[in-house]
Write an enzyme that holds these catalytic residues in place. Structure first.
Site, short mmCIF file in Angstrom:
data_model
loop_
_atom_site.label_atom_id
_atom_site.label_comp_id
_atom_site.label_asym_id
_atom_site.label_seq_id
_atom_site.Cartn_x
_atom_site.Cartn_y
_atom_site.Cartn_z
N VAL A 124 0.81 -1.23 0.00
CA VAL A 124 0.00 0.00 0.00
C VAL A 124 0.84 1.27 0.00
CG1 VAL A 124 -2.06 -1.03 1.05
CG2 VAL A 124 -0.27 -0.05 2.54
N ASN A 130 -7.34 -1.79 5.11
CA ASN A 130 -7.10 -2.61 6.30
C ASN A 130 -5.62 -2.82 6.61
OD1 ASN A 130 -7.72 -4.98 8.23
ND2 ASN A 130 -6.50 -5.96 6.63
N TYR A 162 2.08 4.15 17.36
CA TYR A 162 0.97 3.49 16.67
C TYR A 162 -0.30 4.33 16.83
CZ TYR A 162 -2.44 -0.30 15.74
OH TYR A 162 -3.47 -1.07 15.26
N ILE A 169 -7.59 -7.77 19.03
CA ILE A 169 -8.18 -8.87 18.26
C ILE A 169 -7.15 -9.98 18.12
CG2 ILE A 169 -9.37 -9.47 16.10
CD1 ILE A 169 -10.73 -7.25 17.90
N1 LIG Z 1 -5.29 -7.14 15.83
C1 LIG Z 1 -5.63 -6.10 16.59
O1 LIG Z 1 -5.63 -6.20 17.83
C2 LIG Z 1 -6.05 -4.79 15.97
C3 LIG Z 1 -6.69 -3.86 16.79
C4 LIG Z 1 -7.08 -2.65 16.26
C5 LIG Z 1 -6.83 -2.35 14.92
N2 LIG Z 1 -6.20 -3.26 14.15
C6 LIG Z 1 -5.95 -2.88 12.76
O2 LIG Z 1 -6.57 -3.80 11.89
C7 LIG Z 1 -5.81 -3.93 10.68
C8 LIG Z 1 -5.54 -5.40 10.42
O3 LIG Z 1 -4.82 -5.93 11.52
P1 LIG Z 1 -4.63 -7.50 11.79
O4 LIG Z 1 -4.83 -7.71 13.22
O5 LIG Z 1 -5.38 -8.29 10.80
O6 LIG Z 1 -3.07 -7.60 11.52
P2 LIG Z 1 -2.20 -8.74 10.82
O7 LIG Z 1 -0.81 -8.46 11.22
O8 LIG Z 1 -2.79 -10.08 11.09
O9 LIG Z 1 -2.41 -8.41 9.26
C9 LIG Z 1 -1.96 -7.24 8.67
C10 LIG Z 1 -1.77 -7.51 7.20
O10 LIG Z 1 -1.34 -6.27 6.59
C11 LIG Z 1 -0.32 -6.61 5.67
N3 LIG Z 1 0.55 -5.48 5.42
C12 LIG Z 1 1.49 -4.93 6.24
N4 LIG Z 1 2.13 -3.95 5.61
C13 LIG Z 1 1.59 -3.86 4.37
C14 LIG Z 1 1.82 -3.03 3.26
N5 LIG Z 1 2.79 -2.10 3.28
N6 LIG Z 1 1.07 -3.20 2.15
C15 LIG Z 1 0.11 -4.15 2.12
N7 LIG Z 1 -0.16 -4.97 3.14
C16 LIG Z 1 0.59 -4.82 4.25
C17 LIG Z 1 0.43 -7.77 6.29
O11 LIG Z 1 1.16 -8.49 5.31
C18 LIG Z 1 -0.70 -8.56 6.92
O12 LIG Z 1 -1.19 -9.55 6.04
C19 LIG Z 1 -4.56 -3.09 10.88
O13 LIG Z 1 -4.72 -1.83 10.28
C20 LIG Z 1 -4.49 -2.94 12.39
O14 LIG Z 1 -3.77 -1.79 12.78
C21 LIG Z 1 -5.81 -4.48 14.62
#
Ligand SMILES: NC(=O)c1ccc[n+]([C@@H]2O[C@H](COP(=O)([O-])OP(=O)(O)OC[C@H]3O[C@@H](n4cnc5c(N)ncnc54)[C@H](O)[C@@H]3O)[C@@H](O)[C@H]2O)c1
Length: 270
Positions: A70, A96, A165, A200
Site C-alpha cells: 500500500v 485494512n 501506533y 483482536i
Molecule cells: N489485531 C488487533 O488487535 C487490531 C486492533 C485494532 C486495529 N487493528 C488494525 O486492523 C488492521 C488489520 O490488523 P490484523 O490484526 O489483521 O493484523 P495482521 O498483522 O494479522 O495483518 C496485517 C496484514 O497487513 C499486511 N501489510 C502490512 N504492511 C503492508 C503493506 N505495506 N502493504 C500491504 N499490506 C501490508 C500484512 O502483510 C498482513 O497480512 C490493521 O490496520 C491494524 O492496525 C488491529
C-alpha cells in the site's frame, strides 16, 4: 422502505481489501464474499493466497488477488486499471493493511517512525486517492460507494505502550471524517467511515504482546492484560470485526459517513 428491502447483501459490489492475508483482512474477504460481493484481495506478500482464494470460491465469490504494497504508488497505479477491466469500477475499499511496532518516543528511530507513518497513514491516503478515481465515475443510480478505514481503540484513547501506533490510528480517524465531508461536498457519493477494534486475536496481537513483555510482564500477565482490558473479559475475534466492516460496506449503513464503528468489548466505554 421495509426492513426486507434494505441492502445487507452486497451482490455485484466490487470490493478491494488491503492486507487481506492477515487476520482481519482474511476474515473481511470471507464476510464480504458471503454477502455476495466480488472480492479483490491484496497484500504486500502472497503467502497463503491459494487457501484464501479457495475459501472465497467455496463461498461462491468471484475473486482475485493482487500483490499490493500500500505504500507503493506504482503498485496502486498498476492494479487499479486491472480491477476496472476485470471487475468494473470499485464500490468498496477496505483500507485494512497496517502494522504495529513498539517503540518508546524518547528512543524511536527514524526508521520506526517512518515505517508506521508510511503503512498506517500514507498507505491509507493512497488507497483513498486511487479508490476515489474509480468511485466518482460510478453511475448515479447506484447506492453510494463505501470506504472503510481500520483505525483502532488506539485511535480513540491513549496507551503507554503505543504512542507512535496511536499517532497513526488517530490520524486515520480524522482522515476518515474529513474525507467523508470532502467527498460529500464534491458530490462524489462516496461514504467514509472508520473502524475501531479492541485487541483482536491475530498475528498483530502477538506484536502487542511483545510490546507488553518489554514492560517486564510474563506471558500469563500479558494474556490477562489483553483479556481484562475488555469489560467483556475476552479478546475480540477477526470475524467479529469483519461483520462490522461488512455492515459499513453495505447499504444497511447507507446514512453513515464520517462515523466511527467501535467494536472493542467495552474497552473505551470507561
Ligand atoms: N489485531 C488487533 O488487535 C487490531 C486492533 C485494532 C486495529 N487493528 C488494525 O486492523 C488492521 C488489520 O490488523 P490484523 O490484526 O489483521 O493484523 P495482521 O498483522 O494479522 O495483518 C496485517 C496484514 O497487513 C499486511 N501489510 C502490512 N504492511 C503492508 C503493506 N505495506 N502493504 C500491504 N499490506 C501490508 C500484512 O502483510 C498482513 O497480512 C490493521 O490496520 C491494524 O492496525 C488491529
Amino acid at each position: 422502505m421495509s426492513v426486507q428491502n434494505t441492502g445487507s447483501r452486497l451482490e455485484e459490489r466490487v470490493a478491494l481489501v488491503t492486507g487481506a492475508l492477515g487476520g482481519i483482512g482474511e476474515a473481511t474477504c470471507k464476510a464480504l464474499a458471503a454477502g455476495g460481493a466480488r472480492v479483490i484481495a491484496s497484500d504486500a506478500h502472497a503467502n497463503g493466497v491459494d487457501d484464501l482464494l479457495a475459501s472465497l470460491r467455496t463461498l461462491g465469490a468471484s475473486c482475485a488477488f493482487f500483490e499490493l504494497d500500500v505504500t507503493k504508488r506504482g503498485h496502486w497505479e498498476a492494479i487499479m486499471p486491472k480491477i476496472e477491466s476485470e471487475f468494473g469500477l470499485l464500490d468498496v475499499l477496505v483500507n485494512n493493511a497496517g502494522i504495529y511496532r513498539f517503540g518508546k518516543v524518547e528512543s524511536a528511530s527514524d526508521e520506526l517512525l517512518e515505517s508506521l507513518m508510511q503503512v498506517n497513514i500514507r498507505g491509507v491516503v493512497l488507497g483513498a486517492q486511487f479508490a476515489i478515481a474509480q468511485m466518482k465515475r460510478r453511475s448515479p443510480d447506484l447506492p453510494w460507494a463505501s470506504m472503510i478505514h481500520l483505525s483502532s481503540i488506539a485511535g480513540l484513547v491513549g496507551s503507554p505502550t503505543s504512542s507512535l501506533y496511536s499517532m497513526t490510528k488517530g490520524a486515520v480517524r480524522l482522515f476518515s471524517k474529513s474525507l467523508a465531508l470532502e467527498m460529500a461536498q464534491l458530490g462524489y457519493r462516496i461514504r467514509s467511515n472508520s473502524v475501531h477494534p479492541g485487541i483482536i486475536d491475530t498475528d498483530m496481537a502477538g506484536e502487542v504482546a511483545q510490546a507488553l513483555s518489554s514492560k517486564g510482564l510474563d506471558a500469563d500477565q500479558i494474556r490477562e492484560h489483553m483479556r481484562a482490558g475488555h469489560p467483556m473479559a475476552r479478546m475480540g475475534q477477526a470475524d467479529e470485526i469483519a461483520r462490522g466492516i461488512r455492515f459499513l460496506a453495505s447499504d444497511d449503513s447507507a446514512f453513515m459517513t464520517g462515523a466511527e464503528l467501535v467494536m472493542d468489548g467495552g474497552w473505551t466505554a470507561r
